[in-house]
Structures are given as C-alpha cells and as structure tokens.
Design a protein around this motif. Structure first.
Motif, PDB file in Angstrom:
ATOM      1  N   UNK A 181       8.240  -5.880  -0.852  1.00 26.85           N
ATOM      2  CA  UNK A 181       8.874  -7.193  -1.013  1.00 26.85           C
ATOM      3  C   UNK A 181       7.877  -8.284  -0.618  1.00 26.85           C
ATOM      4  N   UNK A 182       7.130  -8.040   0.465  1.00 21.91           N
ATOM      5  CA  UNK A 182       6.148  -9.009   0.931  1.00 21.91           C
ATOM      6  C   UNK A 182       4.999  -9.179  -0.070  1.00 21.91           C
ATOM      7  N   UNK A 183       4.633  -8.091  -0.750  1.00 20.13           N
ATOM      8  CA  UNK A 183       3.546  -8.185  -1.735  1.00 20.13           C
ATOM      9  C   UNK A 183       4.049  -8.685  -3.088  1.00 20.13           C
ATOM     10  N   UNK A 184       5.362  -8.693  -3.274  1.00 17.96           N
ATOM     11  CA  UNK A 184       5.931  -9.178  -4.525  1.00 17.96           C
ATOM     12  C   UNK A 184       5.880  -8.180  -5.661  1.00 17.96           C
ATOM     13  N   UNK A 239      -5.399  -5.384   0.813  1.00 16.25           N
ATOM     14  CA  UNK A 239      -6.834  -5.101   0.927  1.00 16.25           C
ATOM     15  C   UNK A 239      -7.072  -3.994   1.943  1.00 16.25           C
ATOM     16  N   UNK A 240      -8.013  -4.191   2.882  1.00 15.28           N
ATOM     17  CA  UNK A 240      -8.368  -3.136   3.827  1.00 15.28           C
ATOM     18  C   UNK A 240      -7.222  -2.838   4.789  1.00 15.28           C
ATOM     19  N   UNK A 241      -6.355  -3.841   5.036  1.00 19.02           N
ATOM     20  CA  UNK A 241      -5.208  -3.601   5.911  1.00 19.02           C
ATOM     21  C   UNK A 241      -4.240  -2.588   5.307  1.00 19.02           C
ATOM     22  N   UNK A 242      -4.307  -2.410   3.985  1.00 16.19           N
ATOM     23  CA  UNK A 242      -3.371  -1.509   3.307  1.00 16.19           C
ATOM     24  C   UNK A 242      -3.441  -0.103   3.865  1.00 16.19           C
ATOM     25  N   UNK A 243      -4.645   0.378   4.135  1.00 17.55           N
ATOM     26  CA  UNK A 243      -4.793   1.741   4.651  1.00 17.55           C
ATOM     27  C   UNK A 243      -4.097   1.888   5.990  1.00 17.55           C
ATOM     28  N   UNK A 244      -4.300   0.914   6.879  1.00 17.05           N
ATOM     29  CA  UNK A 244      -3.668   0.963   8.198  1.00 17.05           C
ATOM     30  C   UNK A 244      -2.156   0.881   8.067  1.00 17.05           C
ATOM     31  N   UNK A 310       4.832  -5.479  11.063  1.00 17.09           N
ATOM     32  CA  UNK A 310       4.255  -6.542  11.886  1.00 17.09           C
ATOM     33  C   UNK A 310       2.791  -6.808  11.510  1.00 17.09           C
ATOM     34  N   UNK A 311       2.052  -5.736  11.294  1.00 19.48           N
ATOM     35  CA  UNK A 311       0.642  -5.884  10.922  1.00 19.48           C
ATOM     36  C   UNK A 311       0.516  -6.574   9.568  1.00 19.48           C
ATOM     37  N   UNK A 312       1.412  -6.234   8.650  1.00 20.91           N
ATOM     38  CA  UNK A 312       1.377  -6.847   7.317  1.00 20.91           C
ATOM     39  C   UNK A 312       1.624  -8.351   7.378  1.00 20.91           C
ATOM     40  N   UNK A 313       2.394  -8.790   8.377  1.00 20.31           N
ATOM     41  CA  UNK A 313       2.671 -10.220   8.542  1.00 20.31           C
ATOM     42  C   UNK A 313       1.416 -10.977   8.986  1.00 20.31           C
ATOM     43  N   UNK A 314       0.494 -10.238   9.615  1.00 18.74           N
ATOM     44  CA  UNK A 314      -0.804 -10.803  10.039  1.00 18.74           C
ATOM     45  C   UNK A 314      -0.652 -11.887  11.107  1.00 18.74           C
ATOM     46  N   UNK A 315       0.236 -11.657  12.038  1.00 18.05           N
ATOM     47  CA  UNK A 315       0.387 -12.556  13.186  1.00 18.05           C
ATOM     48  C   UNK A 315      -0.408 -11.962  14.345  1.00 18.05           C
ATOM     49  N   UNK A 316      -1.367 -12.709  14.900  1.00 18.07           N
ATOM     50  CA  UNK A 316      -2.248 -12.182  15.946  1.00 18.07           C
ATOM     51  C   UNK A 316      -1.464 -11.748  17.176  1.00 18.07           C
ATOM     52  N   UNK A 317      -0.442 -12.510  17.529  1.00 22.14           N
ATOM     53  CA  UNK A 317       0.364 -12.125  18.692  1.00 22.14           C
ATOM     54  C   UNK A 317       1.126 -10.836  18.416  1.00 22.14           C
ATOM     55  N   UNK A 319       0.140  -8.511  16.360  1.00 23.54           N
ATOM     56  CA  UNK A 319      -0.842  -7.436  16.358  1.00 23.54           C
ATOM     57  C   UNK A 319      -1.135  -6.961  17.780  1.00 23.54           C
ATOM     58  N   UNK A 320      -1.197  -7.910  18.727  1.00 21.79           N
ATOM     59  CA  UNK A 320      -1.452  -7.546  20.122  1.00 21.79           C
ATOM     60  C   UNK A 320      -0.301  -6.709  20.680  1.00 21.79           C
ATOM     61  N   UNK A 321       0.923  -7.135  20.374  1.00 24.29           N
ATOM     62  CA  UNK A 321       2.095  -6.369  20.809  1.00 24.29           C
ATOM     63  C   UNK A 321       2.100  -4.991  20.166  1.00 24.29           C
ATOM     64  N   UNK A 322       1.739  -4.932  18.883  1.00 25.62           N
ATOM     65  CA  UNK A 322       1.694  -3.663  18.168  1.00 25.62           C
ATOM     66  C   UNK A 322       0.696  -2.708  18.810  1.00 25.62           C
ATOM     67  N   UNK A 323      -0.498  -3.218  19.131  1.00 28.65           N
ATOM     68  CA  UNK A 323      -1.529  -2.388  19.754  1.00 28.65           C
ATOM     69  C   UNK A 323      -1.065  -1.878  21.112  1.00 28.65           C
TER      70      UNK A 323
END
Length: 348
Positions: A181-184, A239-244, A310-317, A319-323
C-alpha cells in the motif's frame, strides 16, 4: 495514488469465505486420495490427520484473484500468467507429495521450474537500484530464483505445529499488504489481501487441536505466493531497504531455515533432511504447550512485521526504536535458550 479499498476488502473477504467453506471439502479429499499424515517420531500429533488442507487455501486465493484481477489498474497480464502458472506447478507437486511422499530433489526441480516461469514473465528482483549495480545486474535472475525457492521452502519448514504456518503466513501477508500500500502497487496489495484471507479462513480448523493439516500443498504455496508478491510490491519500492524490509516481514521462517541449514551443515547431515531442531520444537521441549509455543511465535512474527513497516516509513526515531527492539528481543531469546544452563550453574 488513490487506492481501491473496496477491491482490497473484497479480496480479503472473498478469499476468507471460500477458504473456510472449502476446508471440509479438503478434509474429505484427503481421505479419498489417501493424503493422511501418520504419527512419526519428530511429529507433534498422535493420531492420523488429513493433510491436504492446503487445497482450501489455494482455492480461496486462486478463485479470488481470477475473479478480481480485471479490476486492478496496474495488472500486468504477462506477470499474472507467469505467477499463476508457477502456482499451478507448486500446487500439483504439493498434492502428489501429500499423497505419495515425493523425494526432496524431485520437489526442488519443479520449484525451480515454477520460479523460472515467474522470472521469464518479467517478475524479477530489480538490482539496478542497489549499490554496485554494474556487477549485480546480471545476477538479477539467479537472485530472484534463490529468493523464490528459499522463501517457498522456509514456510514449509515451519509447518510443524497446529496453526503455525497459517498464522505466521497471515501476519507476513498482512505486513506485505501494508508495505505494498505504501509503495502504491495495487496488484500486489490485492494478492496479499487475498492470501491473508485464505490463511485466516483455514486457521479455525487448523489451530490446536487441529482437524486438518495444510500439508506441502498449502505450505509451499504460501511460501511461493509470499516470495513472488514481495518481489512485485516491496522490492520495487524501497531500493536497498527492500531487502531488509522483506527479510523482516518474513523473518521467522527465514531465520528458522538459515538456522536449520547451519545446524545440518555442522552435523554433516543433508540440508534437506528433516529433523527436530526447529524453533517450535525447542519451545515444546522447554515445556510449552502447542498453543503457547504458537502464540509466542505469532508474537515474534508480529514484532518483526511491525519493524519492517517502521523501517519502510523511514523515520530515524522509529529506526532507533526498531534497532533497540531487535537487540532486546535477541537478548530475551538468548536467555530463554540458556535458561536451564543458568539454573544448573546456580545450583552448583
């Protein structure tokens, strides 16, 4: 992009209803053709069980997408035909295997054929968007082949407890649906919605205590559809985030499969040889009931799916919580696996 929410809801509801209605038929067919799973040493059930339940999942999905694909704006007929043709091969081989127990190498050959049909239709992991693209572009086909076969078998390997594969696949497909849905990518959203509906329609009769198993017919089909739809939707959008993102959305079956391959390599056993060393077996050996083990694995799958979103949203905060969540989850799993060892040392 304006999404056709009515289409997505219709895909989910239609697949859910068909799968639920067809499950008794799948049970009858299992008995009719002798597709029965008898108790074995590494198994968890103590009585013969019909194991062609995957037919209900397959019918729920296939009938739904054949009815609704014409309403999808971005449908590529060549892609669609290749996708369905590969699915037919996977299902036919699964039915024969559930009835006659085919050798692993024979199943692998037909999985390769199915994957090649998909690749030749134009569905590929696009490595042009990756770093060092000049070197990777020629490997697009082989990378796609490995991904499809790997995910197909990964889902099959976790099908060891009542409701586990169906539930984990439901979570994974819902996660992929949100990502698409996010990629359309409307076609991929419709496919993942239909897959989620098919799984959940089958789950009531497959959850512990199960009345029927999905067998290789269902498990390999689920893995195949998850693999192909992830390529059609997620790999084309991040892009490269797709694999993750894809690795996380399908995290549990992929992690369990990699551990199984490593375990068998270390012990010098054939990689495709079944054993009792999977994560769900470890939970049972720790004293958890089937329901408890399955719910724990559902929870892990849900956490990984949320991390992917969360990673797909690309929010740095985020991503930190995710890690941080991954680190904590890894620590908890480590303590859990070594609980008995710590108790023994404390007593000494």
């Amino acid at each position: 992009m304006v999404h056709n929410w009515l289409l997505y809801i219709a895909a989910f509801a239609c697949a859910f209803a068909i799968s639920m209605v067809m499950t008794p038929f799948a049970k009858w067919l299992s008995v009719k053709i002798g597709a029965i799973d008898y108790p074995k040493a590494r198994g968890m059930h103590t009585k013969p069980m019909p194991r062609l339940g995957g037919i209900a999942i397959v019918l729920g999905f296939i009938i739904t997408v054949l009815m609704l694909y014409r309403f999808v704006n971005d449908i590529n007929i060549k892609h669609f035909v290749g996708f369905i043709a590969g699915a037919v091969i996977i299902v036919c081989v699964g039915i024969i295997d559930d009835a006659k127990n085919l050798p692993a190498k024979v199943k692998l050959i037909f999985q390769i054929i199915a994957a090649l049909l998909v690749i030749n239709s134009g569905i590929r992991i696009n490595v042009v968007m990756w770093p060092v693209t000049a070197y990777l572009q020629k490997l697009s086909g082989p990378i796609t082949l490995v991904w499809i076969i790997g995910v197909t078998n990964a889902v099959n390997l976790i099908d060891g407890l009542d409701g586990l594969a169906a539930g984990v696949s439901s979570i994974a497909s819902l996660c992929l649906m949100v990502l698409c849905i996010l990629t359309g990518t409307e076609s991929a959203v419709m496919f993942t919605a239909a897959l989620a509906g098919s799984c959940l329609g089958f789950l009531p009769r497959n959850f512990n205590p199960a009345e029927i198993f999905m067998g290789d017919t269902g498990a390999t089909f689920l893995g195949y559809v998850l693999a192909v739809t992830s390529i059609m939707g997620v790999f084309k959008g991040y892009a490269i985030l797709a694999l993750i993102v894809c690795l996380l959305s399908l995290g549990l079956p992929i992690f369990d499969t990699l551990c199984a391959m490593l375990r068998r390599a270390i012990t010098h056993k054939p990689i495709m040889q079944a054993d009792r060393g999977h994560l769900h077996h470890k939970l049972i050996d720790k004293g958890y009931t089937q329901k408890q083990a399955v719910l724990i694995l559902y929870g892990i799958s849900a956490i990984l799916a949320l991390l992917a979103i969360f990673i797909a949203i690309k929010d740095s905060r985020t991503l930190a919580v995710a890690a941080l969540t991954v680190v904590i989850l890894s620590f908890v799993i480590f303590i859990f696996n070594n609980k008995n060892k710590f108790k023994t040392e404390k007593k000494d």
